[in-house]
Every structure is written in structure tokens, then in C-alpha cells.
Design a protein around this motif. Structure first.
Motif, PDB file in Angstrom:
ATOM      1  N   GLU A 102     -36.895  80.752  39.470  1.00 29.85           N
ATOM      2  CA  GLU A 102     -37.087  80.642  40.923  1.00 29.85           C
ATOM      3  C   GLU A 102     -38.011  81.532  41.567  1.00 29.85           C
ATOM      4  O   GLU A 102     -38.927  80.994  42.458  1.00 29.85           O
ATOM      5  CB  GLU A 102     -35.607  80.447  41.434  1.00 29.85           C
ATOM      6  N   ALA A 103     -38.102  82.755  41.373  1.00 27.83           N
ATOM      7  CA  ALA A 103     -39.028  83.509  42.096  1.00 27.83           C
ATOM      8  C   ALA A 103     -40.324  83.394  41.636  1.00 27.83           C
ATOM      9  O   ALA A 103     -41.363  83.069  42.613  1.00 27.83           O
ATOM     10  CB  ALA A 103     -38.735  85.058  41.542  1.00 27.83           C
ATOM     11  N   VAL A 110     -33.527  88.762  42.021  1.00 32.13           N
ATOM     12  CA  VAL A 110     -34.444  89.291  41.071  1.00 32.13           C
ATOM     13  C   VAL A 110     -35.954  89.287  41.538  1.00 32.13           C
ATOM     14  O   VAL A 110     -36.048  88.427  42.564  1.00 32.13           O
ATOM     15  CB  VAL A 110     -34.357  87.935  39.992  1.00 32.13           C
ATOM     16  N   THR A 111     -36.616  90.324  41.368  1.00 36.09           N
ATOM     17  CA  THR A 111     -37.826  90.457  41.925  1.00 36.09           C
ATOM     18  C   THR A 111     -38.849  90.267  40.539  1.00 36.09           C
ATOM     19  O   THR A 111     -38.908  90.869  39.655  1.00 36.09           O
ATOM     20  CB  THR A 111     -38.227  91.628  42.429  1.00 36.09           C
ATOM     21  N   ALA A 157     -35.862  86.241  44.323  1.00 31.30           N
ATOM     22  CA  ALA A 157     -34.996  84.712  44.683  1.00 31.30           C
ATOM     23  C   ALA A 157     -33.633  85.655  44.590  1.00 31.30           C
ATOM     24  O   ALA A 157     -33.563  86.666  43.730  1.00 31.30           O
ATOM     25  CB  ALA A 157     -34.916  83.810  43.405  1.00 31.30           C
ATOM     26  N   SER A 158     -32.622  85.041  45.151  1.00 32.62           N
ATOM     27  CA  SER A 158     -31.221  85.586  45.100  1.00 32.62           C
ATOM     28  C   SER A 158     -30.305  84.633  45.276  1.00 32.62           C
ATOM     29  O   SER A 158     -30.330  83.506  45.405  1.00 32.62           O
ATOM     30  CB  SER A 158     -31.083  86.500  46.623  1.00 32.62           C
ATOM     31  N   ALA A 159     -29.215  85.174  44.466  1.00 30.04           N
ATOM     32  CA  ALA A 159     -27.966  84.151  44.336  1.00 30.04           C
ATOM     33  C   ALA A 159     -26.723  85.081  44.023  1.00 30.04           C
ATOM     34  O   ALA A 159     -27.107  86.073  43.234  1.00 30.04           O
ATOM     35  CB  ALA A 159     -28.229  83.107  43.652  1.00 30.04           C
ATOM     36  N   GLY A 160     -25.502  84.771  44.392  1.00 26.21           N
ATOM     37  CA  GLY A 160     -24.419  85.415  43.906  1.00 26.21           C
ATOM     38  C   GLY A 160     -24.244  86.842  43.879  1.00 26.21           C
ATOM     39  O   GLY A 160     -23.968  87.600  43.399  1.00 26.21           O
TER      40      GLY A 160
END
Length: 189
Positions: free
Chosen positions: A37-38, A90-91, A83-86
């Protein structure tokens, strides 16, 4: 923790309902999915092709051909996004690790750098890091030109920040192309 949701009774959607749970629901997050996603947020392009002879101009059989790309975030890197979730982030950081040039004459040249832009002062010297010499004119091709394709290999390192410390790697490929004319020098007696 309260959560709201819809329920279906007899084909009709009811009003949102509130319920209590002893713990918040656990959401499994795949860091590799977040890394992709990132990467999808980045603009990664094929090389911004620089080549001598220039498209529209003419090169000569046996003369050095120099190849390079501009060193921008979108054409060579580095390029980063997150991207972020939960609860995790993550970069990902992408940079070109090599460019493979298909020269149109059945020759492939692999360059491990962006190449060096040609300057007139270099004269007939070979490129120090990314070059080629044609041995036949492009008139032998159906189009009368050599179709040159440059493929960048984007190497992407990613890491979880904010917990876990997990890391990984991804690879993306991007192409660009140009047509160039290479002529044979005619010698008169």
C-alpha cells in the motif's frame, strides 16, 4: 468497548445496534500488505532517458553511445511513503538498483548507476559507467531506427515502525523507450 453494526432481519436492514465486548476486536495486519500500500502511494517511473545520439538526431556506427537517467525521486529515487492500519505503520523506501538497456540491436547493457550525462567536452570518449557502441546502422531495421528500451529495477526496503521491527523487500520494474538513428559513415575515394 462499544461497537456499532447493522443486522439483517427478513431481508431488511435494521438500525445500528450497540454492544459491549470485554476487549477490542483484534485486527490482524499483514505488514507486507501495508508495504505494498505504501509503494502504491509512490510515483515510480521508468528512466527519464538521456541518450546520445539524441532522438531526432543521428549517431554514427562505431561512435560511443552514452545512456543515463535524471536522478529524481520518481525516476531514480530515493522515494518513500508510509501506510498504517491496526496500530502499526510501515514505511517503504524505493531506489533504482539497476537499469537494463535493450539497445535494439540484440545487445543488452546493464548499468548499476544512473549513468553520466554526455557533454560535448567528452568528445569520442566512452561513457565511464553506462555506454554502448553500435556496429551496424539502424537502416537495417524495418523502421530505420533502433528501438531502445530502458527498464529500471526499483528495490524497495520496508520496515514496521511503532512496534514489531519487522522488515522486508519488494521489487518493481518500470520501462521507458526511445527510437534513435545510427548511420554508417560513407567514405568517398
Amino acid at each position: 468497548m462499544a461497537a456499532a453494526g447493522n443486522f439483517l432481519v427478513g431481508g431488511l436492514v435494521g438500525a445500528p445496534q450497540t454492544f459491549w465486548a470485554p476487549q477490542a476486536p483484534v485486527v490482524e495486519v499483514d505488514p507486507a500488505q501495508l508495504a505494498q500500500e505504501a509503494v502504491d502511494k509512490m510515483t515510480l517511473r521508468g528512466p527519464a532517458i538521456g541518450i546520445t545520439p539524441r532522438p531526432g538526431g543521428k549517431g554514427v556506427v562505431g561512435m560511443p553511445v552514452w545512456m543515463w537517467t535524471a536522478k529524481g525521486a520518481e525516476t531514480y529515487g530515493p522515494n518513500s511513503a508510509s501506510a498504517s492500519a491496526g496500530g502499526i505503520t510501515v514505511t517503504a523506501t524505493a531506489k533504482v538498483s539497476k537499469i537494463v538497456w535493450r539497445m535494439g540491436d540484440d545487445t543488452t547493457v546493464t548499468c548499476n548507476s544512473a549513468g553520466t550525462p554526455y557533454k560535448r567536452a567528452y568528445g569520442k570518449k566512452n561513457s565511464p559507467d553506462c555506454g554502448h557502441r553500435y556496429t551496424q546502422p539502424s537502416t537495417r531495421e524495418p523502421s530505420g531506427k533502433y528501438h531502445v528500451t530502458a527498464t529500471s529495477t526499483w528495490s524497495i526496503d520496508w520496515e514496521v515502525t511503532g512496534g514489531g521491527g519487522e522488515t522486508g523487500e519488494l521489487t518493481e520494474l518500470r520501462d521507458s523507450d526511445v527510437d534513435i538513428t545510427v548511420a554508417e559513415v560513407q567514405v568517398l575515394n
